[in-house]
Design an enzyme around this catalytic site. Structure first.
Site, mmCIF file in Angstrom:
data_model
loop_
_atom_site.group_PDB
_atom_site.id
_atom_site.type_symbol
_atom_site.label_atom_id
_atom_site.label_comp_id
_atom_site.label_asym_id
_atom_site.label_seq_id
_atom_site.Cartn_x
_atom_site.Cartn_y
_atom_site.Cartn_z
ATOM 1 N N LYS A 253 -11.925 16.961 10.087
ATOM 2 C CA LYS A 253 -11.220 16.453 8.929
ATOM 3 C C LYS A 253 -12.160 15.874 7.850
ATOM 4 C CE LYS A 253 -8.156 12.647 7.370
ATOM 5 N NZ LYS A 253 -7.414 11.642 7.703
ATOM 6 N N LYS B 53 -8.893 20.688 8.529
ATOM 7 C CA LYS B 53 -8.127 19.912 7.309
ATOM 8 C C LYS B 53 -9.289 19.635 6.197
ATOM 9 C CE LYS B 53 -5.608 15.531 6.695
ATOM 10 N NZ LYS B 53 -5.137 14.426 7.252
ATOM 11 N N ARG C 24 -14.473 6.997 2.571
ATOM 12 C CA ARG C 24 -14.378 7.326 3.796
ATOM 13 C C ARG C 24 -15.596 8.139 4.592
ATOM 14 N NH1 ARG C 24 -9.566 5.146 4.419
ATOM 15 N NH2 ARG C 24 -7.301 6.172 3.729
ATOM 16 N N CYS D 127 -9.435 3.672 8.196
ATOM 17 C CA CYS D 127 -9.096 4.427 9.478
ATOM 18 C C CYS D 127 -9.619 3.787 10.741
ATOM 19 C CB CYS D 127 -9.414 5.891 9.390
ATOM 20 S SG CYS D 127 -8.628 6.867 8.084
ATOM 21 N N ARG E 235 -2.251 9.313 -0.366
ATOM 22 C CA ARG E 235 -2.455 7.797 -0.193
ATOM 23 C C ARG E 235 -1.582 6.953 -1.058
ATOM 24 N NH1 ARG E 235 -9.066 8.562 -0.503
ATOM 25 N NH2 ARG E 235 -9.146 9.559 1.485
HETATM 26 C C1 PBG Z 1 -5.270 9.036 6.993
HETATM 27 C C2 PBG Z 1 -4.695 10.255 6.820
HETATM 28 C C3 PBG Z 1 -4.813 10.930 5.339
HETATM 29 C C4 PBG Z 1 -4.286 12.291 5.381
HETATM 30 C C5 PBG Z 1 -3.633 12.142 6.450
HETATM 31 N N1 PBG Z 1 -3.888 11.144 7.480
HETATM 32 C C6 PBG Z 1 -5.701 10.391 4.327
HETATM 33 C C7 PBG Z 1 -6.911 10.148 4.501
HETATM 34 O O1 PBG Z 1 -7.736 10.510 5.214
HETATM 35 O O2 PBG Z 1 -7.366 9.375 3.360
HETATM 36 C C8 PBG Z 1 -4.153 13.129 4.258
HETATM 37 C C9 PBG Z 1 -3.016 13.914 4.411
HETATM 38 C C10 PBG Z 1 -2.731 14.566 3.112
HETATM 39 O O3 PBG Z 1 -3.398 14.471 2.149
HETATM 40 O O4 PBG Z 1 -1.707 15.355 2.938
HETATM 41 N N2 PBG Z 1 -5.806 8.940 8.284
#
Ligand code: PBG
Length: 329
Positions: free
Chosen positions: A198, A251, A220, A133, A208
């Site tokens: 998050k 989240k 991550r 990211c 993914r």
């Molecule tokens: C990436 C991102 C992710 C999600 C939203 N934006 C995946 C991650 O951080 O690996 C996950 C959303 C979902 O699982 O519905 N920045």
């Protein structure tokens, strides 16, 4: 009266449907829903996401039709995710003027004016060869150059006409960097809904596949919040508020209802919750086996997220829930 009879009878309030409607405390409305939309550059036709039944990647040519459908269901907002044709080390496709998300925003704005709120994900993982990211330097993800790139992405989306940018990279200072960049370039009306708390979650796996953004090395854990640290999650939210965020987010949602409730109690900003891909997959998977009723469980879960305190919910069930709400007023 014999002592064995109860004196307080809550069942009076549950006597029939009209009575139950009268005392209903929590209401879920189509106005609470944000519908994720995946657009893929260079795609010929709609493509079903393998791990997420009924979720598709769309080519630009299908976008207007999809937004029309969402708008018809009284869903007020979409969350755009882009999948570019080419990835590189710096994720340059994420802020290209003719990038897939920028083109999608331009097109939706042109066709729908202000009849739908356009939100867009601001992150690098779909766009970097590393799948991380942020920008990778050596073996680590470099925070301070990454937030400048995130600001660049936000600015390019603002120029295309986005209403709300939604940084999901979990880099420190991302909200401040984005706010400053937007303001400096005259985009003072563009809002920020940050993925504030998050978590590093195993519930993201199906996404993914949808967005092609799995990290190619490591994980991550150096940037997303551990699910063991609720106070740290609340600090993330507090920092985002200090940096000028408009809407905070917790989240995932379902396994984090405590944090949604606590965020609502402590802070006076709108609270969003992201019911992520894994939450969707659990319901879809069990329903497919015939083990649960999909509509009933979906409804109960989304109500529980609302009850916890979410003002709005990003959910892959947005269309299904809206349809159900419209059919059962
Ligand atoms: C990436 C991102 C992710 C999600 C939203 N934006 C995946 C991650 O951080 O690996 C996950 C959303 C979902 O699982 O519905 N920045």
């Amino acid at each position: 009266m014999t002592a064995s009879f109860p004196e307080r009878r809550l069942r009076r309030l549950r006597k029939n449907e009209k009575m139950r409607n009268l005392v209903q405390e929590i209401l879920l409305s189509t106005n609470d829903l944000i519908c994720p939309v995946f657009v893929q550059e260079g795609l010929k036709s709609k493509t079903q996401v393998q791990s997420m039944e009924a979720i598709e990647r769309l080519p630009l040519s299908e976008l207007t039709r999809e937004i029309e459908e969402i708008k018809k269901m009284n869903i007020p907002a979409i969350m755009l995710f882009g999948i570019p044709e080419k990835k590189d080390d710096l994720g340059t496709a994420a802020f290209a003027e003719n990038g897939i998300v920028q083109r999608a925003i331009t097109e939706i704005r042109k066709s729908f004016g202000d009849k739908i709120v356009i939100m867009a994900d601001v992150c690098l993982c779909q766009y970097t060869t590393s799948g991380h990211c942020g920008i990778v330097r050596g073996s680590h993800i470099d925070n301070d150059s990454s937030i400048q790139t995130l600001a660049e992405i936000a600015q390019s989306q603002a120029a295309a006409g986005v209403d709300v940018v939604s940084p999901s990279a979990m880099m420190d200072g991302q909200v401040k960097a984005i706010r400053e960049r937007l303001d400096k370039n005259g985009f003072t009306d563009v809002g920020i809904m940050s993925h504030s708390a998050k978590h590093r979650s195993s519930f993201y796996t199906p996404f993914r596949d949808a967005a092609d953004c799995a990290p190619h090395f490591g994980d991550r854990k150096t940037y997303q919040v551990p699910f063991t640290n609720p106070r740290e999650a609340l600090r993330e939210i507090e920092l985002d508020i200090n940096e000028g965020v408009d809407i905070v987010m917790v989240k995932p949602a379902l396994a984090y209802l405590d944090l949604i409730a606590e965020t609502k109690r402590r802070f006076n900003v709108p609270v969003s919750a992201y019911s992520v891909s894994g939450e969707y997959a659990l319901v879809k998977g069990a329903a497919k086996q015939g083990w649960i009723n999909e509509t009933d469980v979906m409804t109960e879960i989304l109500y529980s997220i609302k009850r916890a305190g979410a003002d709005m919910i990003v959910t892959y069930f947005a269309k299904a829930m809206a349809r159900h709400l419209l059919d059962n007023p």
